[in-house]
Design a protein around this motif. Structure first.
Motif, short mmCIF file in Angstrom:
data_model
loop_
_atom_site.label_atom_id
_atom_site.label_comp_id
_atom_site.label_asym_id
_atom_site.label_seq_id
_atom_site.Cartn_x
_atom_site.Cartn_y
_atom_site.Cartn_z
N LEU A 1 4.58 1.52 9.90
CA LEU A 1 5.10 1.04 8.38
C LEU A 1 4.51 -0.29 8.41
CD1 LEU A 1 8.60 2.42 8.73
CD2 LEU A 1 7.09 3.05 6.84
N THR B 1 11.77 7.12 4.29
CA THR B 1 10.28 7.05 3.61
C THR B 1 10.19 8.33 2.39
OG1 THR B 1 9.31 8.59 5.31
CG2 THR B 1 8.96 6.15 5.54
N LEU C 1 3.35 3.22 4.27
CA LEU C 1 3.14 4.12 5.53
C LEU C 1 1.76 4.53 5.49
CD1 LEU C 1 4.46 5.60 7.81
CD2 LEU C 1 5.14 7.50 6.15
N GLU D 1 8.40 2.50 14.79
CA GLU D 1 8.61 3.01 13.58
C GLU D 1 9.42 4.56 13.80
OE1 GLU D 1 5.81 1.52 14.36
OE2 GLU D 1 5.34 0.70 12.49
#
Ligand SMILES: Cc1cc2nc3c(=O)[nH]c(=O)nc-3n(C[C@H](O)[C@H](O)[C@H](O)COP(=O)(O)OP(=O)(O)OC[C@H]3O[C@@H](n4cnc5c(N)ncnc54)[C@H](O)[C@@H]3O)c2cc1C
Length: 510
Positions: free
Chosen positions: A267, A242, A309, A284
């Motif tokens: 996510l 991320t 996210l 996640e």
């Protein structure tokens, strides 16, 4: 391979000498310096300022079994699981058993860790950890706060000299013993030393999208190789799932810490669907490689270049307090993360491999040590467990310092001669174009999901570039960095081709 980056006839303008020279002012370098015997003179060299390092940027925190419900054994098991069977178990034991003592030392040194209502260390959780064990400072500014504290103490120590804006070119050796370093700062200088600790950090600048800052060009790794020290596990690059997505690549991608998922962030794709469900029991919070691949596959499936996210379940008050850096940075870019899901995509983040060392940080060259992200101790195996890297900097930085401090010192420090390099020739080089070419090649052929034909093509390209630079006179720091980047790129792709199976962060689609 060329032994030195300077050409014949270059003269050193000054020679300094110290008992120990530490290259790098990240957490590994600073903590090693503070653990050296105060009777030993020490210089800490850093390419830019202390605020430009991976350490400064670290957000989530430092993992260690410090909370009542946790044990080093649990931390050991989680580290081994993340490492996919390739960890050096002895090194992991040292890491998890000694880690809590180093956190206690940081507390004593007044690193401002966040505390709970009872005055105990607050502990968070990140991917792959089955217990809460991540200590953090000022919410998500753990690296900055730790570096600031350690650097202030180091600056005040009489035995420590800080030399900023200096570029390490090469390690000097004499008969398999390190004798000093050759550096550039307004001219060439030799710094003689009995011991050298390489704490030069990561390699993110080899990729287009990376969380690592400008200094992360792999100089320390390439210099160690030129001095004859092997690197290991270079195929294992951690891609953080991320990074904050930006349409135009930035010189450094902003990281959305795993701790956001630790606090319940999920996510989702464009349609608001949770695509990580069922891909791993921890969804996640699965290890980073699994989440990174899950996102890459979702991006291919949807034809989009990012996913989201979503932490909008939390309030503005909570998020701005728990994640002040992330909250503020996203807000600057027009995203209020308490109201809008954050666009994210995988980015290069961390190198699991590096300069091969033993459990005292010692390389095969006497007097040459390596610690932190630049080193390969074997603690991370095929994948690093979140927040274990700063712990590795602390534990092995201290051990290297203790090993050096335990040696008997006698006689004066001998001054190494200026190296006698081979003859090189003047070349016309467009350094920016070459750096761009390396980044594009590595991001295409050495990325999250790898294929043999791509890696072979990439290796050929980078090898060609490296060989052409090897014979040239390298007149600037930027040119030297470029050859270092190519040297490290060749190592990564060669190692990736050599490892035929998919394991941990190294995933081969073929
Ligand atoms: C955005 C981000 C978030 C992270 N979050 C976490 C986290 O929450 N928890 C965790 O455990 N880890 C985290 N990491 C990883 C962790 O921060 C690093 O692995 C660790 O701090 C590395 O420390 P280091 O001392 O080895 O190297 P660095 O901190 O990178 O320092 C390298 C030093 O070497 C110097 N140097 C390099 N080349 C030369 C040269 N040629 N000449 C002179 N000096 C040179 C640099 O100037 C710098 O001072 C994060 C990393 C990033 C990028």
């Amino acid at each position: 391979m060329r032994r030195y980056l300077v050409e014949r006839g270059v003269k050193a303008e000054e020679t300094l000498s110290f008992d120990t020279v530490i290259i790098g002012s990240g957490i590994a370098g600073l903590y090693a310096a503070l653990n050296l015997d105060k009777r030993l003179s020490c210089a800490i060299l850093t390419k830019e300022g202390v605020d430009i390092s991976n350490s400064w940027l670290a957000q989530g925190g430092i993992a260690a079994a410090v909370s009542p419900g946790d044990k080093p054994q649990f931390h050991f098991e989680d580290t081994i699981t993340a490492g996919a069977g390739l960890c050096n178990e002895k090194a992991v034991r040292v890491l998890v058993d000694e880690g809590p003592q180093d956190i206690a030392s940081l507390v004593k040194l007044n690193v401002p860790f966040d505390l709970d209502e009872d005055g105990d260390l607050q502990t968070g959780r990140e991917g792959g950890h089955r217990r809460n064990r991540i200590v953090h400072a000022h919410g998500d500014a753990t690296g900055r706060e730790t570096v600031k504290t350690l650097a202030a103490i180091a600056s005040a120590r009489e035995n420590i000299t800080f030399i900023q804006n200096v570029f390490l070119i090469d390690i000097l050796t004499d008969d398999n013993r390190a004798s000093g370093v050759l550096v550039y700062q307004d001219g060439y200088r030799i710094i003689a030393a009995r011991n050298i600790i390489m704490c030069t950090g990561g390699i993110g600048q080899l990729y287009i999208h990376s969380t690592n800052p400008s200094i992360a060009t792999g100089d320390g790794l390439a210099a160690a190789m030129r001095a004859g020290v092997p690197l290991a596990n270079m195929e294992f690059i951690q891609f953080h799932p991320t990074g904050l997505y930006c349409k135009e690549p930035e010189s450094r991608s902003f990281l959305i810490s795993e701790a956001v998922r630790g606090e319940g962030g999920i996510l989702i794709n464009d349609n608001g669907e949770r695509f990580m469900l069922g891909q791993h029991p921890m969804n996640e919070l699965a290890p980073r490689d699994i989440v990174a691949r899950g996102i890459m596959r979702e991006m291919v499936r949807s034809g989009k270049d990012h996913v989201f996210l979503d932490i909008t379940k939390e309030s503005k008050e909570f998020l701005s307090l728990r994640f002040p850096t992330i909250y503020g940075e996203c807000l600057k870019r027009g995203i209020d993360i308490s109201e809008t899901p954050i666009p994210v995509c995988p980015v290069q983040h961390y190198l699991m491999g590096g300069i091969v060392t033993d459990l005292n940080g010692m390389t095969k060259i006497t007097g040459l040590y390596a610690c932190g992200e630049a080193a390969y101790t074997g603690v991370h195996g095929a994948n690093r467990l979140a927040s274990n890297s700063m712990l590795e900097c602390l534990v092995f930085g201290r051990r290297a310092a203790q090993h050096i401090s335990g040696q008997a010192v006698s006689g004066s420090i001998s001054l190494p001669a200026f190296p006698e390099p081979e003859k090189t020739e003047e070349c016309e080089i467009d350094v920016l174009r070459l750096k761009k070419l390396i980044r594009e090649t590595m991001s295409r052929d050495g990325w999250v999901i790898r294929r043999k034909a791509d890696m072979e093509a990439g290796l050929k390209e980078i090898n060609r570039l490296k060989e052409s630079l090897e014979t040239c006179t390298l007149k600037s720091k930027s040119l030297m960095e470029t050859l270092n980047m190519a040297t490290v790129g060749v190592q990564i792709l060669t190692a990736a081709l050599g490892r035929r199976e998919s394991v941990g962060a190294h995933y081969r689609e073929d």
